[in-house]
Design a protein around this motif. Structure first.
Motif, PDB file in Angstrom:
ATOM      1  N   PRO A  74       1.146  -1.428  -0.018  1.00 13.26           N
ATOM      2  CA  PRO A  74       0.149   0.100   0.085  1.00 13.26           C
ATOM      3  C   PRO A  74       0.614   1.385  -0.501  1.00 13.26           C
ATOM      4  CG  PRO A  74       0.472  -0.744   2.463  1.00 13.26           C
ATOM      5  CD  PRO A  74       0.738  -2.030   1.343  1.00 13.26           C
ATOM      6  N   SER A  75       0.218   2.159  -0.541  1.00 11.81           N
ATOM      7  CA  SER A  75       1.408   3.272  -0.480  1.00 11.81           C
ATOM      8  C   SER A  75       1.476   4.436   0.916  1.00 11.81           C
ATOM      9  CB  SER A  75       0.144   4.791  -0.921  1.00 11.81           C
ATOM     10  OG  SER A  75       0.765   6.742  -1.307  1.00 11.81           O
ATOM     11  N   GLY A  76       2.696   4.407   1.430  1.00 10.09           N
ATOM     12  CA  GLY A  76       3.723   4.706   2.339  1.00 10.09           C
ATOM     13  C   GLY A  76       4.569   5.514   2.428  1.00 10.09           C
ATOM     14  N   PRO A  77       4.835   5.997   2.989  1.00 13.74           N
ATOM     15  CA  PRO A  77       5.727   7.470   3.305  1.00 13.74           C
ATOM     16  C   PRO A  77       6.996   6.281   2.041  1.00 13.74           C
ATOM     17  CG  PRO A  77       5.069   7.112   5.256  1.00 13.74           C
ATOM     18  CD  PRO A  77       4.486   5.419   4.564  1.00 13.74           C
ATOM     19  N   LEU A  78       7.628   5.432   2.431  1.00 12.70           N
ATOM     20  CA  LEU A  78       8.256   4.406   1.658  1.00 12.70           C
ATOM     21  C   LEU A  78       8.152   4.609   0.382  1.00 12.70           C
ATOM     22  CD1 LEU A  78      11.301   3.484   1.786  1.00 12.70           C
ATOM     23  CD2 LEU A  78      10.572   1.490   2.440  1.00 12.70           C
ATOM     24  N   LEU A  79       7.085   4.546   0.189  1.00  8.78           N
ATOM     25  CA  LEU A  79       6.943   4.631  -1.761  1.00  8.78           C
ATOM     26  C   LEU A  79       6.428   5.649  -2.466  1.00  8.78           C
ATOM     27  CD1 LEU A  79       6.303   2.768  -4.085  1.00  8.78           C
ATOM     28  CD2 LEU A  79       4.262   2.245  -3.690  1.00  8.78           C
ATOM     29  N   GLN A  80       6.527   6.776  -1.461  1.00  7.55           N
ATOM     30  CA  GLN A  80       6.323   8.130  -1.628  1.00  7.55           C
ATOM     31  C   GLN A  80       7.764   8.369  -1.682  1.00  7.55           C
ATOM     32  OE1 GLN A  80       3.508   9.529  -2.459  1.00  7.55           O
ATOM     33  NE2 GLN A  80       4.620  11.906  -2.965  1.00  7.55           N
ATOM     34  N   ALA A  81       8.748   8.085  -0.659  1.00  5.12           N
ATOM     35  CA  ALA A  81      10.392   8.212  -1.283  1.00  5.12           C
ATOM     36  C   ALA A  81      10.508   7.850  -3.072  1.00  5.12           C
ATOM     37  CB  ALA A  81      11.100   8.236   0.456  1.00  5.12           C
ATOM     38  N   CYS A  82      10.561   6.671  -2.291  1.00  4.11           N
ATOM     39  CA  CYS A  82      11.152   6.182  -4.074  1.00  4.11           C
ATOM     40  C   CYS A  82      10.448   7.121  -5.430  1.00  4.11           C
ATOM     41  CB  CYS A  82      10.224   5.027  -3.978  1.00  4.11           C
ATOM     42  SG  CYS A  82      11.289   4.200  -3.166  1.00  4.11           S
ATOM     43  N   LEU A  83       8.683   7.153  -5.206  1.00  2.38           N
ATOM     44  CA  LEU A  83       8.575   7.923  -6.223  1.00  2.38           C
ATOM     45  C   LEU A  83       8.771   9.029  -6.701  1.00  2.38           C
ATOM     46  CD1 LEU A  83       4.721   7.254  -6.102  1.00  2.38           C
ATOM     47  CD2 LEU A  83       6.560   6.076  -8.169  1.00  2.38           C
ATOM     48  N   ASN A  84       9.137  10.089  -5.550  1.00  2.00           N
ATOM     49  CA  ASN A  84      10.061  11.367  -5.137  1.00  2.00           C
ATOM     50  C   ASN A  84      11.514  10.926  -5.600  1.00  2.00           C
ATOM     51  OD1 ASN A  84       9.694  14.078  -4.173  1.00  2.00           O
ATOM     52  ND2 ASN A  84      11.656  13.740  -2.424  1.00  2.00           N
ATOM     53  N   THR A  85      12.172  10.201  -5.380  1.00  2.00           N
ATOM     54  CA  THR A  85      13.717   9.700  -5.634  1.00  2.00           C
ATOM     55  C   THR A  85      13.648  10.172  -7.348  1.00  2.00           C
ATOM     56  OG1 THR A  85      14.364   8.821  -3.573  1.00  2.00           O
ATOM     57  CG2 THR A  85      15.098   8.594  -5.281  1.00  2.00           C
ATOM     58  N   LEU A  86      12.754   9.291  -7.895  1.00  2.00           N
ATOM     59  CA  LEU A  86      12.558   8.869  -8.922  1.00  2.00           C
ATOM     60  C   LEU A  86      12.274  10.274  -9.554  1.00  2.00           C
ATOM     61  CD1 LEU A  86      11.056   5.515  -9.548  1.00  2.00           C
ATOM     62  CD2 LEU A  86      13.282   6.468 -10.268  1.00  2.00           C
ATOM     63  N   SER A  87      11.222  11.137  -9.464  1.00  2.00           N
ATOM     64  CA  SER A  87      11.268  12.506  -9.840  1.00  2.00           C
ATOM     65  C   SER A  87      12.336  13.852  -9.869  1.00  2.00           C
ATOM     66  CB  SER A  87       9.690  12.668  -9.449  1.00  2.00           C
ATOM     67  OG  SER A  87       8.792  11.455  -9.404  1.00  2.00           O
ATOM     68  N   VAL A  88      13.174  12.778  -8.434  1.00  2.00           N
ATOM     69  CA  VAL A  88      13.900  14.040  -8.451  1.00  2.00           C
ATOM     70  C   VAL A  88      15.233  13.929  -9.551  1.00  2.00           C
ATOM     71  CG1 VAL A  88      16.210  14.461  -6.728  1.00  2.00           C
ATOM     72  CG2 VAL A  88      13.818  14.598  -6.374  1.00  2.00           C
ATOM     73  N   LEU A  89      15.597  12.849  -9.649  1.00  2.00           N
ATOM     74  CA  LEU A  89      16.517  12.312 -11.062  1.00  2.00           C
ATOM     75  C   LEU A  89      15.851  12.990 -11.899  1.00  2.00           C
ATOM     76  CD1 LEU A  89      17.420   9.023  -9.677  1.00  2.00           C
ATOM     77  CD2 LEU A  89      19.336  10.737  -9.590  1.00  2.00           C
ATOM     78  N   PHE A  90      14.335  12.183 -12.513  1.00  2.00           N
ATOM     79  CA  PHE A  90      14.257  12.814 -13.597  1.00  2.00           C
ATOM     80  C   PHE A  90      14.298  14.183 -13.866  1.00  2.00           C
ATOM     81  CE2 PHE A  90      11.224  14.079 -16.382  1.00  2.00           C
ATOM     82  CZ  PHE A  90      10.929  13.087 -17.322  1.00  2.00           C
ATOM     83  N   THR A  91      13.940  15.288 -13.231  1.00  2.00           N
ATOM     84  CA  THR A  91      14.533  16.580 -13.042  1.00  2.00           C
ATOM     85  C   THR A  91      16.144  17.114 -13.379  1.00  2.00           C
ATOM     86  OG1 THR A  91      14.068  17.191 -10.554  1.00  2.00           O
ATOM     87  CG2 THR A  91      11.786  17.406 -12.580  1.00  2.00           C
ATOM     88  N   THR A  92      16.796  16.274 -12.901  1.00  2.00           N
ATOM     89  CA  THR A  92      18.041  16.543 -12.490  1.00  2.00           C
ATOM     90  C   THR A  92      19.393  16.384 -13.385  1.00  2.00           C
ATOM     91  OG1 THR A  92      18.025  16.351 -10.188  1.00  2.00           O
ATOM     92  CG2 THR A  92      20.113  16.546 -10.476  1.00  2.00           C
ATOM     93  N   LEU A  93      18.857  15.342 -14.073  1.00  2.00           N
ATOM     94  CA  LEU A  93      19.244  15.126 -15.284  1.00  2.00           C
ATOM     95  C   LEU A  93      19.105  15.594 -16.499  1.00  2.00           C
ATOM     96  CD1 LEU A  93      18.854  10.698 -14.958  1.00  2.00           C
ATOM     97  CD2 LEU A  93      21.500  11.779 -14.810  1.00  2.00           C
ATOM     98  N   PRO A  94      20.190  15.786 -17.447  1.00  2.00           N
ATOM     99  CA  PRO A  94      20.224  16.575 -18.310  1.00  2.00           C
ATOM    100  C   PRO A  94      20.099  15.936 -19.742  1.00  2.00           C
ATOM    101  CG  PRO A  94      22.212  15.957 -18.113  1.00  2.00           C
ATOM    102  CD  PRO A  94      21.855  15.648 -17.254  1.00  2.00           C
ATOM    103  N   ALA A  95      19.111  16.458 -20.532  1.00  2.00           N
ATOM    104  CA  ALA A  95      18.288  15.956 -21.412  1.00  2.00           C
ATOM    105  C   ALA A  95      18.405  14.599 -22.425  1.00  2.00           C
ATOM    106  CB  ALA A  95      17.697  16.338 -22.712  1.00  2.00           C
ATOM    107  N   LYS A  96      20.100  14.752 -22.331  1.00  2.00           N
ATOM    108  CA  LYS A  96      20.487  13.180 -23.853  1.00  2.00           C
ATOM    109  C   LYS A  96      21.099  12.564 -23.309  1.00  2.00           C
ATOM    110  CE  LYS A  96      20.812  17.038 -27.518  1.00  2.00           C
ATOM    111  NZ  LYS A  96      21.873  17.193 -28.776  1.00  2.00           N
ATOM    112  N   ASN A  97      21.019  11.916 -21.933  1.00  2.00           N
ATOM    113  CA  ASN A  97      21.519  11.189 -20.428  1.00  2.00           C
ATOM    114  C   ASN A  97      21.066  10.256 -21.050  1.00  2.00           C
ATOM    115  OD1 ASN A  97      22.648   9.653 -18.560  1.00  2.00           O
ATOM    116  ND2 ASN A  97      23.649  11.248 -18.081  1.00  2.00           N
TER     117      ASN A  97
END
Length: 1930
Positions: A74-97
């Motif tokens: 079920p959706s909890g803080p840890l799963l929320q953190a995982c999704l947040n981590t992927l979002s941070v990675l997506f917005t941090t990485l350059p486009a052509k990487n």
């Protein structure tokens, strides 16, 4: 070639510590097992530093996320953190990487129940970024938004959720970029980066709107978000408007903004008729009355409705409308239909408004896009009738579009031409879909007429070919062939022109492919079509290949033949059969390829294309006999040899094995073809042999692979054969590098050896072919000696090759060899010979790679008088630094130490420095050594910083020493005229130093500088410059001083430029830098001073090269300060130019000296893809200064104008500015023409130079001898379309000039600009594609030009006549001629204006000549309308004695001659016959035939021109076309006319008549040789000619008479008539020999006399063959032989040598090979030697003419060892010597032959005793080039003679050489050997480098003596053996 796809670089994600700790903490929370495992994987990915591992972990996390189930995790803080981590990675990485794509994939893989959470997390992260982003992060965030919309569903949902925020962010970014752009002027790198970012934002906004059209529409309709969203969209529209109206933005951004704006309007307004209405309003620039778009939308685009908007806005909006509004497959509404028809109107209106070529390119592209959309609409059955009527051919719109095509089909930009062709093709499709002939286009009268018009155009118009190709696709080839049956032959005839060959071959391919398809479709059941196809396409090709000159068929092999064979491979057999059946006159002897050459061409193309089977038994001795190949490989013509070599070398498969026959053919080819003077032949030879070597390499690899799998003897034998062949190949090439080898031979040998090294390497041992084992030490030494060559390319090739040879044979690792070469390099670096320093530089580059170089330097340094500098490298640095870097540093430090001392000497005495150790040699070597270094990977940074700093200081010191000379007002003469006190002081010091002691003839006589002290008050040189001799004297001239100074300035500039360009810059970005920013700025200021103040062209031209390197570095620099320097310097110099006056330091003479170069360098550094703001600013400033103004009447105001004109000239000449300079051509032309009106000479002079440059820039470089060739002209439409501003300017200027024209007697008024105006207008020509009326309004020009024809200035009338032609349409020429003739008076009278008459007649002549030569001359509907006879007959008095003016009388006669000729004119046949009769009557009573007295004509009047006009008609009557003038007693009249012409007292008339007579006789002679002989159409009185030949006083006329007699058969010339007396052949020969001996002052007369005497000698020999010649005859033969030998001398003019060669060639059969020796052995051998001399002449034509003697060798002398036929000169030389040896045996003169050949072997040249004593005495000859003949190779000649001499003594039954001759020759040989030995001892060490020319001469003498002595020893042995045998009775 396979291009590897560029792989994006993978980089690991890097987060700051705070963010990383926060994410790691959040991932450490407690959760279910699946979430915990997912978090652990994410933590591992964050901890990893390997990018590939991160991708794997992210992919694993994505898989785990996809497998999560809602009930288990079920959706909890840890799963929320995982999704947040992927979002941070997506917005941090350059486009052509690629890692970002992995993250997006992982997020997208989340299960459906988690999708909303993922969207929420990513939205929060993106929203946070949008709110807190800084300006530096704008590009990254823009890319992030784009990534969300790029195949990322969750990202798209996120963007839709944040729609308003994102739409508010994008205009914010665009507004920032628009503001920033105005602040980046001059910072090209930053500006380019900004443009890329701006383009990315605009594209993102487009993508945003496209993906979110429904949400945007829904949001605008709702009331809640209407305000925010509407404001965001309004801001976005305003940003688009700002970009579109800001001309500083690059066109790509503006074009994209135009598409984005239309897309946004479509999204807001909807897809109905409102979009076309709004778009049409934007195009019109007004809000339409029926516009229903929201008010806020119109207000947001308010800038686009302003009348002051840039012209290109409509272009970008049109592009947007075409791209963003759907046209395909839709029924157009009325508004869309109006918009579709409006767009081309807007685009065509830009034709005469836009200036930049890049904008023209966009216009062409958008027009093509529109035509494609129109075709899509026209194809629909529902296409509106009005639209069809508007798009059909002939409608006003399509007519304008066709005119656009005709105006731009020859545009300089390839892209414009390509788009124009596409537009033409689409226009044809539009007409087809809209016309009534849709199913049968070939029956369409409109298309047929269009085709006729295009075919009628001149073939030099390149646009014609592409449009005809479109018509071929549209109609088929047969339709065009029916209209013009000679089309294939005409196109093939154009293949000789390199500029037209690609276009002609493409059109030919379209034609024959289409023709084949049509024929195949007609003959479906077989191959009956093939014969007809061959007749049309193959037969003309073979005829052209066989008979046309080689330069006319050069590109057939490259462009046409391969395409033809690919189309129909079976045509090859037809070609071979047809060539074998060719008649005998196609043997190639007349300068054509011949049947053999044509066969080689066809077979080569076939084999290269894979059409010809490459099996050995099928090719060699099958289709191509080997004997034929051997003949072709040594053929006389270069291209035949190249085609034959290509047939051997080229193959469709690179792995095809080489056969034994092919290797034998290369054996036969190589020795005779390495000494070619033609760069093209050398390049082809190297290229073809490279292909052969590639075949050897690839096939050897295949064979080795097969041997590894299946060993067999056959493959092993082939590999062994390869090895033997390659070793022979290398050995032959090394042998070619003998002393004295020509430059061409050395270059070819080194090129081919480099290819061997590249493909096989010179390995030793058992590796590969072990070619290194075949290289000897002498071979390596021969390559080493090539470094001493005077040719740079040979030096470079030799240096590179030495590094690839085995080190054991080069021996550079031996200390003694290394030290000797190093000493030679150090000595050469101080030589006063400029090329010696280049040799030194190459030696240094060669030694840089040696391990022991630094030790050798320490040994050699004491000899250079500098203290050794111990190496200060520590152990760690030495281990890291490469050997090359260490050696380079050591050499540079050594050379710097030497340079310091020389600078000190130069500072005290520049004269001694110029005489003993000029500075430029050391500086050149330092630059060359540094160029070998990779400065981006330096290790010894501290040492390099010190070296660079010291080098820059030394450069400044050197410049200070020599700058007073090169900056003086007269550097060549060193006259102190400068007012600057500092410069004058420096000059006075130099002048005192070089002042002659007694006389003032310093600049013509050399000056001795004594090294001992002198008491002279002006000269105090240093005591000892050279250690060898304290009393040595130096010879110094002004040339040496000047060369020392400007070359030093050159090397300083090159060195400083290289340092700035290559050395890394010290900055915050690159701490490992070497050169500092301050040093770069100082170097820039130094270049500024040199370029703005130097007067010597060599100095500032080469300073410009160094400055260009600096500006290129500044442009790429990351430093903002350095980026802005070019713009800053440019503004400074422009201000200085504006304020310059006579007291300024800027040089106003010498075409402004270095100022234009300075500005060129600054502007050329500006990127071509930028907005070119600096160029535009500069051109605006300069054109304003160049224009004259009323307040510029003083010197202070004219100096800036002169500078501006000179700078403009340089900029218009600069090819690097390309098409960016074209928009300013019109202003430049105006400035040049107006500058001609200035009263100041300097302004007029500069204006003239600028005008000349602009003529070349507009009309192209002159492409032929014809000054008025249409290749360098332009149609009036094209000219005024490209330069519309010139139309009103030229018209107003011409009006002003025409007013000043006054032809009243005694008054001459000439407008200053009239000449230039007429020159420009005369370069235009009419185009038949303009139709019946010219839309450009050219009519106003015509009356003005006609009025200019009344000028009292003769040249003005001529130019007005030429200029009137372009402004008269072809259809109006007859009527215009009629109108002009009507202006002429019908009767003489007091009011007759002769200038007016003459000008009118010249204009009529120009029009009628243009009309008669036009290929597109129209057929007149009513002949009576164009008949000019009724206006011509009343004015015939102008050609008679009633007209007192001879000039107008002659002009009218020229008109009559033109009308009465064989061209079709607008006169009926009966009237034409009457006109000829009247003309004949006028001629018979003229001064030429019936002069009334010797004083009839005033001598002050130009009578010659008038008589020449009479002569032209007379020649037409009696020589050129007598059949047109048939009448009673026509034969007598023609004979009398010719007699009067030849007896005229004016030599010009006689010369013209003789020239025309000779031309006609030569034509008849050529026709008789081709078998189509016809009788002469006129009677020729030979006795008059023979008499004239002996008594003519003018050399030119006498030469023509002799040439005529030489063409006539001798049976008609002999017996020779001299008046009433008759001369025998021998008497005539004596008279002509005397004439020849006394006519050396005239080359033409000498050649003609020699030719005729040679024919008489041959005739005399034949006629007395059976009897012994008298003494008088032998005397004649002796005199003739002496003349021939004299004509073969090295110093004779080329024409004399060509004639001598022709005489000798024709004498081969009768004199040189006659068994009876009619001339005697002495004269015959002398003639043979002369022939051999010509075969070794430097002129290629002379050698080729002499080589033709092999075609005249009698059949009984043909031998397998003697080549016959047309062969190349080296083979002919070998053949000639072999033949002469054979003749010696036939004549029983072997002994005499041995003596003569041995004498030739010893040679005539002797070493000068002065050279033996002091070979370096002539140091003042700085540019000595050695022997004049660069082709002859005396060493090879000597070896060839030796080879043949060795065979002669063994001839049986031949008497031996007398002992006296043996002793005499032996004494000469020994004396020469001793002299050479003594001379060699006087040379310095390593004379190959220090005394190259003397060394070569000595080695040649040694070789000659050695070879001669060996021959003489053999002779003695033979004689001894003969005596012994005789004594013993054998």
């Amino acid at each position: 070639m396979v291009v590897k796809k560029k792989v994006p670089k993978v980089q690991a994600v890097v987060l700051d510590d705070v963010k990383l700790k926060s994410l790691m903490d959040s991932l450490s929370a407690v959760g279910d097992s699946a979430s915990t495992q997912l978090a652990r994987v994410l933590k591992d990915s964050l901890s990893s530093s390997e990018p590939v591992e991160q991708i794997q972990l992210i992919s694993k996390a994505g898989s785990m996320l996809e497998q999560l189930r809602e009930e288990e995790s079920p959706s909890g803080p840890l799963l929320q953190a995982c999704l947040n981590t992927l979002s941070v990675l997506f917005t941090t990485l350059p486009a052509k990487n690629p890692l970002k794509r992995a993250v997006a994939s992982a997020i997208s893989g989340s299960p459906d129940w988690l999708q909303e959470k993922a969207v929420e997390c990513l939205s929060q992260r993106l929203s946070f970024s949008l709110c807190s982003v800084s300006t530096d992060d704008y590009p990254h965030l823009t890319d992030c938004i784009t990534s969300c919309l790029d195949g990322f569903p969750i990202g798209e949902k996120c963007i839709r959720r944040l729609l308003t925020e994102v739409l508010q962010f994008l205009p914010k970014v665009l507004s920032y970029y628009v503001e920033q752009n105005s602040c980046l002027a001059g910072r090209h790198v930053a500006q380019a980066r900004l443009m890329q970012s701006c383009l990315a934002v605009v594209k993102t906004s487009m993508l945003m709107v496209q993906k979110s059209q429904e949400p945007i529409t829904a949001a605008l309709l709702s009331a809640s978000n209407q305000c925010d969203l509407q404001q965001a969209l309004s801001a976005l529209l305003k940003c688009y408007t700002s970009i579109l109206t800001d001309e500083e933005f690059v066109q790509t951004v503006q074009s994209t903004a135009g598409m984005a704006l239309i897309l946004l309007i479509r999204t807001v307004v909807g897809n109905g008729d409102d979009v076309p209405i709004t778009a049409a309003g934007l195009l019109h620039g007004t809000v339409e009355s029926d516009n229903t778009a929201p008010q806020w939308l119109n207000q947001s685009c308010a800038g686009l409705y302003e009348s002051s908007r840039p012209a290109a806005v409509g272009l970008y909006l049109s592009h947007g409308a075409l791209a963003m509004i759907g046209w395909r497959g839709k029924t157009l509404g009325p508004q869309a239909e109006k918009l579709l028809l409006l767009i081309p109107e807007v685009l065509l209106s830009l034709d005469t408004r836009v200036k930049e070529s890049s904008t023209v390119m966009v216009v062409a592209r958008v027009l093509t896009l529109w035509s494609s959309a129109a075709v899509d609409c026209a194809q629909m059955d529902t296409c509106p009738p009005l639209l069809r009527l508007s798009l059909v051919g002939g409608s006003p719109l399509t007519t304008r579009l066709y005119h656009h095509v005709y105006s731009n089909w020859e545009h300089p930009l390839d892209g414009v031409r390509h788009q124009t062709r596409s537009l033409f093709q689409n226009l044809l499709l539009l007409h087809q879909h809209c016309s009534e002939h849709r199913s049968e286009p070939s029956s369409d009268p409109y298309v047929t007429q269009l085709t006729r018009d295009l075919l009628a155009l001149e073939w030099h118009m390149k646009g014609k070919y592409g449009t005809l190709a479109c018509l071929v696709e549209h109609l088929g080839a047969e339709h065009l062939l029916n209209l013009d049956t000679g089309l294939p032959s005409r196109l093939l005839g154009l293949m000789g022109d390199q500029t037209l060959a690609p276009y002609a071959s493409d059109l030919l391919e379209k034609l024959f492919v289409s023709h084949k398809a049509q024929l195949c479709a007609r003959f479906k059941d077989g191959r009956e079509w093939i014969d007809g196809w061959h007749e049309v396409w193959v037969t003309p090709l073979l005829q052209l290949l066989c008979t046309a000159r080689l330069d006319q068929t050069t590109y057939i092999l490259d462009y046409f033949l391969p395409k033809l064979l690919r189309c129909n491979p079976s045509s090859l057999s037809h070609m071979v059969q047809a060539l074998q059946e060719m008649p005998s006159y196609t043997d190639g002897s007349s300068g054509s390829r011949g049947a053999l050459g044509a066969l080689m061409t066809c077979l080569r193309a076939a084999r290269a294309q894979g059409v010809l089977k490459s099996l050995e038994e099928e090719l060699w001795d099958g289709l191509v006999p080997v004997s034929l190949m051997r003949q072709a490989l040594v053929h006389k013509h270069d291209q035949v040899r190249m085609d034959a070599l290509g047939l051997v070398c080229e193959s469709h498969r690179s792995t095809e094995t080489l056969s034994r026959q092919e290797m034998d053919l290369i054996h036969h080819f190589l020795p005779f073809n390495l000494n070619s003077q033609s760069p093209g032949v050398r390049q082809q030879t190297v290229s073809l042999l490279k292909k052969l070597l590639c075949r050897v390499k690839d096939s050897a690899q295949l064979l080795n692979k097969r041997l590894d799998q299946h060993p067999n003897d056959q493959d092993q034998e082939i590999l062994h054969m390869y090895q033997e062949f390659l070793r022979w190949f290398c050995g032959t090439l090394f042998q070619m590098l003998h002393p004295g080898a020509s430059f061409y031979r050395c270059l070819m040998a080194l090129h081919l050896l480099s290819q061997i090294a590249e493909h096989f390497a010179f390995n030793t041992g058992s590796v590969g072919f072990a070619l290194g084992d075949s290289v000897s030490a002498s071979d390596a030494q021969a390559v080493l000696h090539c470094i001493a060559s005077n040719f740079l390319e040979v030096k470079q090739l030799a240096c590179n090759l030495l590094q690839k040879l085995p080190p054991t044979v080069v021996r550079l690792q031996e200390p003694e060899m290394l030290q000797c070469l190093l000493r030679a390099a150090l000595d050469l670096s101080t030589s006063t010979k400029p090329f010696d320093s280049v040799t030194a530089a190459h030696l240094f580059n060669l030694l840089l790679h040696q391990q022991d170089l630094q030790d050798a330097l320490l040994i050699c340094i004491p000899n250079q008088h500098i203290s050794p500098q111990p190496s200060s490298l520590n152990q760690s640095q030495a281990s890291e630094a490469s050997l090359l870097e260490q050696n380079t540093l050591a050499v540079v430090q050594c050379l710097m130490g030497c340079l310091k001392e020389e600078i000190v000497k130069a500072e005290s005495s520049l004269l001694q420095a110029a005489a003993s150790s000029p500075l430029y040699g050391r500086a050149h070597c330092i630059t060359a050594v540094l160029q070998q270094l990779n400065t981006r990977s330096l290790v010894l940074l501290s040492h390099w910083r010190a070296v660079v700093s010291e080098l820059i200081g030394l450069c400044y010191r050197m410049s200070d020493v020599v700058s007073p000379v090169v900056q003086s007002s007269s550097p060549e003469g060193l006259i102190p005229m400068d007012t600057d006190s500092e410069t004058s002081a420096g000059l006075q010091k130099i002048l005192q130093e070089i002042q002659p002691r007694d006389t003032n003839d310093f600049f013509s006589n050399a000056r001795e500088l004594e090294s001992s002290e002198t008491e002279h008050k002006h000269l105090k040189p240093q005591a000892n410059i050279n250690d060898e001799d304290d009393g040595e004297a130096y010879r110094v001239t002004a040339q040496m001083v000047l060369v020392c100074c400007w070359r030093t300035m050159k090397e300083v500039s090159m060195l400083l430029g290289h340092l700035c360009q290559s050395m890394p810059l010290c900055s915050s970005h690159t701490p490992a830098g070497v050169i500092t920013q301050e040093q770069v700025e100082a170097v820039g200021m130094y270049f500024r001073e040199q370029l703005l103040q130097s007067r010597h062209r060599g100095a500032f031209e080469l300073a410009y090269v160094g400055f260009v390197r600096l500006t290129e570095m500044l442009c790429r620099s990351r430093s903002e300060t350095l980026q802005q320097l070019p713009a800053h310097w440019l503004k400074e110099v422009l201000e200085e130019v504006k304020s310059s006056d006579p007291s300024s330091k800027l040089c106003a003479t010498r075409r402004s000296a270095g100022i234009p170069f300075y500005i060129q360098a600054l502007l050329s550094s500006e990127p071509k893809s930028s907005s070119c703001s600096l160029l535009k600013m500069t051109m605006r400033c300069l054109t304003a200064l160049a224009m004259p103004s009323d307040d510029r009447s003083t010197d202070n105001s004219t100096v800036p104008q002169v500078h501006a004109l000179n700078i403009l000239r340089a900029l218009f000449r600069d090819t690097r500015l390309g098409e960016n300079i074209v928009p300013f051509v019109a202003e430049g032309m105006q400035a040049a023409i107006l500058g001609f009106t200035s009263p100041v000479w300097a302004v007029r002079n500069s204006s003239t130079l600028l005008f000349s440059t602009l003529i070349t820039r507009i009309f192209g470089v002159k492409k032929g001898k014809d000054e008025h060739s249409k290749k360098n002209r332009m149609t009036g439409r094209e000219f005024f379309t490209r330069f519309p501003a010139l139309y009103p300017f030229l018209l107003s200027q011409l009006q002003e000039a025409a007013v000043s024209v006054n032809s009243d007697p005694g008054q001459v008024k000439l407008h200053p600009s009239l000449f230039l105006l007429l020159l420009v207008l005369g370069r235009l020509y009419p185009s038949p594609m303009d139709g019946s009326s010219s839309p450009l309004g050219l009519a106003p020009f015509m009356p003005l030009i006609i009025r200019c024809g009344r000028s009292a200035v003769y040249r003005t009338r001529e130019m007005a006549a030429r200029a009137v032609v372009p402004f008269v349409l072809v259809t109006q020429v007859p009527s215009t001629i009629k109108i002009l003739l009507e202006e002429l008076p019908q009767e003489p009278g007091p009011g007759v204006q002769q200038n007016h008459i003459h000008g009118t007649l010249l204009q009529v002549l120009s029009l009628i000549r243009s009309y008669l030569t036009d290929t597109h001359r129209p057929l007149s509907g009513n002949p009576q309308d164009c008949d000019i006879s009724h206006v011509l007959f009343p004015r015939l008095w102008l050609a008679t004695r009633r007209n007192p003016c001879l000039v107008t009388r002659g002009a009218f006669l020229d008109l009559l001659g033109c009308l009465c000729g064989c061209f079709p004119v607008s006169i009926s046949d009966s009237q034409l016959k009457k006109l000829r009769e009247e003309t004949l009557n006028i001629l018979m009573v003229s001064e030429l035939v019936a002069p009334k007295g010797s004083n009839e004509i005033n001598p002050a009047v130009p009578v010659t021109q008038y008589l020449q006009s009479l002569a032209r008609i007379s020649i037409s009557i009696c020589v050129e076309s007598p059949h047109l003038w048939q009448c009673l007693e026509s034969d007598r009249i023609q004979k009398d006319l010719l007699m009067h012409l030849l007896q005229c007292q004016h030599y010009e008339v006689r010369l013209f008549a003789l020239e025309q007579l000779l031309k006609r006789l030569q034509t008849t002679h050529e026709e008789s040789q081709r078998g189509c002989e016809g009788p002469l159409h006129f009677e020729l009185c030979v006795s008059n000619l023979t008499c004239l030949a002996l008594h003519e006083t003018h050399p030119g006329c006498q030469a023509k008479v002799l040439q005529i007699l030489a063409v006539l058969p001798l049976s008609s010339v002999l017996p020779w008539r001299d008046g009433l007396s008759s001369l025998s052949c021998q008497e005539a020969l004596e008279r002509l020999l005397t004439l020849t001996e006394t006519s050396t002052h005239s080359v033409e007369l000498y050649c003609a006399a020699l030719c005729l005497t040679s024919r008489l000698v041959g005739h005399l020999v034949k006629s007395t063959a059976q009897q012994e010649h008298s003494g008088a005859a032998m005397s004649c033969f002796s005199r003739w032989g002496a003349l021939v030998v004299l004509g073969c001398g090295e110093l004779q003019p080329v024409e004399v040598k060509l004639m001598s060669a022709e005489v000798l060639v024709k004498a081969v059969h009768t004199l040189l090979t006659a068994p009876t020796l009619p001339l005697g052995i002495t004269h015959t051998v002398a003639l043979w030697k002369s022939l051999f001399t010509l075969l070794q002449d430097e002129d290629q034509d002379v050698r080729g003419r002499a080589a033709e003697f092999t075609c005249y060798i009698p059949a009984h002398l043909h031998d397998t060892a003697v080549a016959t036929g047309a062969v190349c000169p080296p083979v002919a030389l070998e053949t000639g010597v072999a033949l002469l040896c054979q003749l010696f045996q036939m004549w029983d003169q072997v002994a005499a032959g041995i003596v003569n050949l041995t004498g030739w072997l010893l040679g005539d040249e002797q070493l000068d005793s002065s050279c033996v004593e002091s070979p370096d005495l002539d140091e003042e000859f700085l540019f000595e080039k050695g022997d004049l003949n660069l082709w002859a190779e005396p060493m090879l000649w000597a070896r060839m003679l030796h080879g043949h001499l060795c065979a002669l003594p063994g001839v049986p039954h031949s008497p031996g050489v007398s002992p006296e001759d043996l002793d005499r020759l032996s004494a000469v040989a020994k004396s020469n050997a001793l002299t050479a030995e003594r001379a060699m001892k006087t040379l310095p060490p390593f004379p190959q480098f220090s005394a190259t020319i003397e060394y070569g001469r000595i080695m040649l003498m040694k070789e000659r003596s050695s070879l001669a002595q060996s021959v003489l020893d053999t002779l003695r042995q033979v004689d001894t053996s003969y005596i012994v045998c005789k004594n013993v009775g054998i």
